[in-house]
Design an enzyme around this catalytic site. Structure first.
Site, PDB file in Angstrom:
ATOM      1  N   LYS A   1       0.825  -1.209   0.000  1.00  0.00           N
ATOM      2  CA  LYS A   1       0.000   0.000   0.000  1.00  0.00           C
ATOM      3  C   LYS A   1       0.864   1.267   0.000  1.00  0.00           C
ATOM      4  CE  LYS A   1      -2.664   2.852   3.147  1.00  0.00           C
ATOM      5  NZ  LYS A   1      -3.199   3.003   4.512  1.00  0.00           N
ATOM      6  N   ASN A   2       1.857   1.322   0.885  1.00  0.00           N
ATOM      7  CA  ASN A   2       2.634   2.555   1.027  1.00  0.00           C
ATOM      8  C   ASN A   2       3.464   2.857  -0.214  1.00  0.00           C
ATOM      9  OD1 ASN A   2       1.578   3.013   3.552  1.00  0.00           O
ATOM     10  ND2 ASN A   2       3.303   2.090   4.644  1.00  0.00           N
TER      11      ASN A   2
ATOM     12  N   ARG B   1      -4.744  10.310   3.404  1.00  0.00           N
ATOM     13  CA  ARG B   1      -3.449  10.858   3.776  1.00  0.00           C
ATOM     14  C   ARG B   1      -2.483  10.904   2.585  1.00  0.00           C
ATOM     15  NH1 ARG B   1      -1.366  13.991   7.841  1.00  0.00           N
ATOM     16  NH2 ARG B   1       0.874  13.862   7.711  1.00  0.00           N
TER      17      ARG B   1
ATOM     18  N   ASP C   1      -5.518   7.693   9.406  1.00  0.00           N
ATOM     19  CA  ASP C   1      -5.690   7.091  10.723  1.00  0.00           C
ATOM     20  C   ASP C   1      -5.489   8.115  11.830  1.00  0.00           C
ATOM     21  OD1 ASP C   1      -6.206   4.577   9.818  1.00  0.00           O
ATOM     22  OD2 ASP C   1      -4.119   3.930   9.865  1.00  0.00           O
TER      23      ASP C   1
ATOM     24  N   ASP D   1       4.634   0.449  11.793  1.00  0.00           N
ATOM     25  CA  ASP D   1       3.371  -0.171  11.403  1.00  0.00           C
ATOM     26  C   ASP D   1       3.221  -1.594  11.922  1.00  0.00           C
ATOM     27  OD1 ASP D   1       2.457   2.049  10.102  1.00  0.00           O
ATOM     28  OD2 ASP D   1       3.059   1.401   8.110  1.00  0.00           O
TER      29      ASP D   1
ATOM     30  N   MET E   1       7.283   7.020  17.366  1.00  0.00           N
ATOM     31  CA  MET E   1       6.936   7.966  16.313  1.00  0.00           C
ATOM     32  C   MET E   1       5.526   8.525  16.402  1.00  0.00           C
ATOM     33  SD  MET E   1       8.961   6.031  13.199  1.00  0.00           S
ATOM     34  CE  MET E   1       8.630   7.279  11.964  1.00  0.00           C
TER      35      MET E   1
END
Length: 436
Positions: free
Chosen positions: A22-23, A97, A121, A319, A341
């Site tokens: 996805k990223n 995002r 999120d 993640d 983070m």
């Protein structure tokens, strides 16, 4: 609204193939705006966030042609830049995002880029300063409409610059790189993100005619070019999904094979799960996780308590910390989870405590997990998914729990994991989707 009904306590067996990352997909899709020529992208995941971005590209005037289930052809030869000022874009852009990354390529190619304050999120503050400071360094003028939370940058022609990023932001680095490839002169980006997905973007841009060196390091040098051409690109398997399936196998004491994982791009992931005592076998480019009745957390060599924390690549990805935390609840031993983070990502542990897990939330960033070594199963419960990563962690907990759990707000999970119900059912999970 949809809900998962999960009957836990069943072992799983078989093979599961990770979706495209996805990223990476969010970065690569934005890069098609840099050229009027055709760009073909393979292994695109069929998930909500990626499909939203593809829809935004279509609304911008990009020609979108789906060639098969996971392969698309894009051509941005008639981009409607006025769409950026429309009410429709203000509404659609803030829901995703990843939409922030359309700004860099649009600024580079068309001299302006706008974006509403993006959503995503609710995992804590994720500021945009790195993105816009980079554009300003390249010569863009920045403006912000406080009433509408609308950002904009404009420039007649970007010019190369030396910059030191204040954080190794992945999306920030990607955005600046996409702006710099068409800038006049040479740009150097120090403290650049260097994770595999960013490397994939840089390699794709180089195939399109960009001149980027230092790929894979935290110092990128970009010599601007006049134009970019088309290319073909294949997206890597999703490392977060791979880590999720490792955790699921361990928690359910199952034997699973994870297919085609691209081992060379997994970084610390296998090492961290092995420190939790989980056996992983490398079989070609697959991961095989054998059935384990118990897995024991390693201490440090001086006997002190293991800490698992996140860090920019090549450190461990934030993640997967929620997955590690859940897996640790049934390990033998104790581990400290330190989420550096984001300050809201550990707030799902109250749901695990309700299920019987022994977790102490020390503060918004740290949780101490005392593993139960499968001597006491988690108890089924009713809960709601707060975000993608916590949602999948709770689903893994439910698959290992005794009884039937109900998980609400599963659209959050759907945003990151394609066809998850069908794929889990194929390996023996007792899960069904209920539409409320």
């Amino acid at each position: 609204m949809a809900t998962f009904k999960v009957e836990g306590g069943h072992q799983l067996r078989g093979e599961i193939t990770p979706q495209g990352a996805k990223n990476e997909a969010l970065q690569i899709l934005c890069a098609v705006l840099l050229t009027p020529e055709k760009v073909t992208i393979e292994n695109i995941p069929n998930i909500i966030d990626v499909n939203k971005l593809i829809a935004i590209l279509g609304d911008l005037g990009v020609k979108v042609n789906q060639l098969d289930e996971s392969t698309y052809e894009f051509q941005a030869d008639e981009v409607n830049i006025d769409y950026l000022s429309s009410e429709a874009f203000k509404e659609d852009g803030k829901k995703l995002r990843g939409s922030i990354m359309v700004v860099g390529p649009l600024l580079a190619r068309f001299g302006k880029g706008f974006i509403p304050k993006p959503g995503g999120d609710k995992i804590g503050r994720r500021r945009l300063d790195t993105h816009f400071e980079g554009f300003i360094n390249l010569g863009a003028k920045f403006r912000y409409n406080k009433e509408e939370h609308f950002y904009g940058v404009e420039a007649t022609r970007l010019k190369g610059a030396d910059m030191l990023l204040d954080e190794a932001s992945v999306t920030g680095t990607a955005n600046i790189v996409m702006a710099a490839v068409l800038a006049e002169g040479i740009t150097t980006i120090y403290n650049a993100a260097c994770e595999p997905y960013l490397q994939q973007l840089c390699n794709m841009l180089n195939r399109m005619g960009a001149k980027i060196t230092g790929v894979g390091s935290n110092l990128l040098t970009i010599e601007g070019v006049e134009k970019l051409g088309g290319t073909n690109h294949r997206i890597l398997p999703d490392m977060i999904e791979i880590g999720s399936w490792i955790g699921m196998a361990a928690m359910t004491r199952s034997a699973l094979t994870i297919k085609d994982v691209s081992w060379k791009d997994l970084g610390q992931i296998p090492r961290v799960f092995r420190k939790l005592g989980i056996q992983l076998e490398k079989r070609g480019d697959d991961i095989y996780i054998p059935t384990q009745d118990s897995y024991e957390i390693e201490d440090y060599i001086d006997g002190s308590l293991l800490t698992v924390s996140d860090a920019p690549w090549p450190g461990f990805t934030p993640d997967l910390l929620s997955i590690v935390l859940v897996v640790a609840t049934q390990a033998k031993g104790t581990v400290l989870i330190h989420q550096k983070m984001f300050e809201s990502r550990l707030f799902f542990v109250d749901k695990l405590i309700d299920m019987g897990a022994k977790v102490i939330l020390c503060d918004p960033h740290r949780a101490n997990v005392v593993g139960m070594n499968h001597k006491h199963s988690l108890k089924a419960t009713t809960m709601s998914s707060p975000d993608i990563r916590a949602g999948i962690a709770l689903l893994i907990a439910a698959l290992s729990a005794k009884g039937t759990s109900i998980i609400h707000n599963v659209e959050q999970i759907d945003r990151g994991y394609q066809n998850i119900v069908e794929r889990l059912q194929a390996v023996g999970a007792k899960i069904e989707r209920i539409i409320d």
